[in-house]
Design a protein around this motif. Structure first.
Motif, PDB file in Angstrom:
ATOM      1  N   VAL A 163       0.744  -1.028   0.089  1.00 24.56           N
ATOM      2  CA  VAL A 163      -0.036  -0.059  -0.171  1.00 24.56           C
ATOM      3  C   VAL A 163       0.835   1.354  -0.027  1.00 24.56           C
ATOM      4  N   VAL A 164       2.030   1.244   0.695  1.00 25.05           N
ATOM      5  CA  VAL A 164       2.797   2.266   0.770  1.00 25.05           C
ATOM      6  C   VAL A 164       3.444   2.348  -0.412  1.00 25.05           C
ATOM      7  N   PHE A 165       4.041   1.493  -1.025  1.00 26.53           N
ATOM      8  CA  PHE A 165       4.672   1.669  -2.632  1.00 26.53           C
ATOM      9  C   PHE A 165       3.786   2.081  -3.440  1.00 26.53           C
ATOM     10  N   ALA A 166       2.534   1.658  -3.370  1.00 28.03           N
ATOM     11  CA  ALA A 166       1.587   2.233  -4.345  1.00 28.03           C
ATOM     12  C   ALA A 166       1.079   3.684  -4.311  1.00 28.03           C
ATOM     13  N   SER A 167       0.990   3.996  -2.894  1.00 30.11           N
ATOM     14  CA  SER A 167       0.771   5.543  -2.598  1.00 30.11           C
ATOM     15  C   SER A 167       1.830   6.276  -3.247  1.00 30.11           C
ATOM     16  N   LEU A 168       2.934   5.967  -2.725  1.00 27.18           N
ATOM     17  CA  LEU A 168       4.315   6.567  -3.198  1.00 27.18           C
ATOM     18  C   LEU A 168       4.281   6.724  -4.743  1.00 27.18           C
ATOM     19  N   ALA A 169       4.315   5.784  -5.360  1.00 28.88           N
ATOM     20  CA  ALA A 169       4.362   5.622  -6.793  1.00 28.88           C
ATOM     21  C   ALA A 169       3.163   5.952  -7.571  1.00 28.88           C
ATOM     22  N   ILE A 171       0.311   4.283  -7.924  1.00 27.04           N
ATOM     23  CA  ILE A 171      -0.220   3.107  -8.610  1.00 27.04           C
ATOM     24  C   ILE A 171      -1.552   2.677  -8.238  1.00 27.04           C
ATOM     25  N   ASP A 172      -2.513   2.078  -8.715  1.00 32.27           N
ATOM     26  CA  ASP A 172      -3.716   1.541  -8.051  1.00 32.27           C
ATOM     27  C   ASP A 172      -3.227   0.450  -7.056  1.00 32.27           C
ATOM     28  N   VAL A 173      -3.923   1.021  -5.716  1.00 29.09           N
ATOM     29  CA  VAL A 173      -3.214   0.126  -4.817  1.00 29.09           C
ATOM     30  C   VAL A 173      -4.176  -1.359  -4.828  1.00 29.09           C
ATOM     31  N   PRO A 248      -9.751  -1.272  -1.384  1.00 23.48           N
ATOM     32  CA  PRO A 248      -8.875  -1.845  -0.728  1.00 23.48           C
ATOM     33  C   PRO A 248      -8.891  -1.148   0.992  1.00 23.48           C
ATOM     34  N   THR A 249      -9.471   0.063   1.040  1.00 24.49           N
ATOM     35  CA  THR A 249      -9.670   0.382   2.546  1.00 24.49           C
ATOM     36  C   THR A 249     -10.937  -0.301   3.148  1.00 24.49           C
TER      37      THR A 249
END
Length: 439
Positions: A163-169, A171-173, A248-249
């Protein structure tokens, strides 16, 4: 100012502060504040940085992070996770290398819930390593699986790291979470295949020992009692996201509620469990969010100064195939993994890498999976992988660093093989997300 000079100053300042033992988040905070003052217009730049800090973490995308962490903490602190592992232990029976196989299975389950390679290694080392050495297992067959399986943590959902990676990049979580399933299963299967094959070739490294016979009825009852409910909770997260029933949330919140209800049903929920679960969640969440805050400012400075655009232009014009540049990026991540935790590495690399990936037109989900594997592999790469020193800390005194390096090397090779497979066959990473789009 030239883009390469800006990046050199940022990295130089960060490296200097890290050498003073200042925590990674605060090192970047100091560098960002100084850079914001000089590059973003003085006091207005600092004010903008503070405003951006609130904006970076008040986003719907990051809501699954505390839910996933709390879900894992509840299952771990209540003992439900270990009960599920004990059920799997009963099904293994009298199998050669069973403790090494159990370590891999246990690592996949606990790692997926905790999302921390280092925490998984420390826990497995404390629980299984003494028993493995006592049963006569070689150092290769005891140390290796405990460290190697941590790489799967970032791939098998649910986990907060993705989730952190997707948020920083950006990208769709949901797609990135689901995309890790097939690569994670392949990687786990290769670990198991290596252990079984090695034990077959060198049976003396995993001697057989008497295992009490457990009736089939008892195995089935234990499976229904402890394993299926936990599997249902995981389905509530993964299945709901895949089927489009929940975001996801929402899926993370549902899974957390399911963990809470399960702990109540099994009478494992008490004040001590709640306190440890909440405090563990708060500590990890604050750490992650602090790093995201400084990462946001770091990315803004790179964008405002033109450093990110300058580097993207420079790299895209190199007279080498784009895939060679992607490989170079992953090698840098492997090297950084020897010195830093995964979230810190993401914070450094993603603002620079993603513009390059987008410029080349590569699938971001595919690249995200490659990055997640490389991030975790870096933590077990000899001679300085962080996880190696964690294992040294929990291992008996007779275990030397050379033993740890030798034991973990085959798993690094498997990880590199998985990176090569995903790179050669992008469908491994994209097939399940594509199915989500066909609903």
């Amino acid at each position: 100012m030239e883009w390469w000079l800006v990046i050199s100053l940022l990295f130089g300042g960060m490296a200097f502060l890290l050498l003073t033992n200042l925590p990674i988040a605060f090192s970047f905070l100091v560098v960002n504040m100084v850079a914001a003052y000089f590059f973003l217009g003085g006091i207005p730049g600092l004010i903008g940085t503070v405003t951006g800090a609130f904006t970076s973490i008040t986003t719907f995308t990051l809501l699954p992070v505390p839910f996933f962490i709390l879900m894992g903490e509840l299952i771990f602190q209540s003992g439900l996770g270990l009960n599920a592992v004990n059920v799997l232990d009963k099904w293994l029976g009298n199998l050669r290398g069973r403790l090494s196989i159990l370590a891999i299975i246990m690592g996949v389950i606990i790692g997926a819930l905790s999302g921390s390679t280092i925490a998984t290694c420390a826990l497995l080392g404390t629980i299984l390593l003494p028993q493995m050495l006592k049963k006569g297992y070689s150092k290769n067959m005891s140390l290796g699986p405990l460290m190697g399986v941590g790489t799967v943590d970032a791939l098998i959902p649910p986990n907060a790291l993705t989730v952190v990676f997707a948020s920083l990049a950006n990208i769709d979580v949901g797609q990135l979470l689901i995309a890790g399933i097939v690569p994670g299963v392949i990687m786990s299967g290769l670990y198991l295949a290596y252990v079984i094959l090695w034990c077959h070739i060198f049976p003396e490294e995993a001697p057989m020992y008497d295992v009490p016979h457990i009736p089939l009825k008892e195995k089935v009852m234990a499976t229904v009692q402890y394993l299926l409910p936990l599997g249902f909770i995981i389905f509530m997260v993964i299945g709901f996201i895949f089927l489009g029933v929940a975001t996801p949330t929402e899926a993370a919140a549902t899974g957390t509620l399911g963990s809470f209800i399960l702990a109540v049903v099994y009478r494992r929920l008490n004040w001590n469990v709640m306190k440890k679960s909440v405090m563990g969640t708060v500590k990890v969440t604050v750490m992650i969010f602090m790093i995201i805050i400084v990462s946001s400012t770091y990315g803004e400075i790179l964008a405002f100064t033109g450093a990110a655009a300058g580097m993207t232009s420079f790299i895209s014009k190199l007279a080498v195939p784009p895939i060679v540049i992607i490989i170079g990026m992953l090698i840098v991540v492997l090297i950084l993994g020897c010195f830093m935790e995964t979230v810190a590495i993401m914070m450094i690399t993603i603002p620079i890498y993603m513009p390059v990936v987008n410029a080349f037109g590569y699938n971001t989900i595919w690249f995200g999976i490659l990055m997640l594997i490389a991030l975790e592999t870096g933590l077990i790469t000899p001679p300085f992988g962080v996880t190696l020193f964690v294992m040294k800390g929990v291992a008996p005194p007779e275990v030397k660093m050379s033993d740890i390096w030798k034991a973990v090397t085959p798993y690094v090779v498997v990880d590199v093989l998985c990176i090569a497979l995903v790179m050669a066959m992008p469908s491994i990473a994209t097939i399940v997300p594509n199915l989500m789009g066909m609903r």
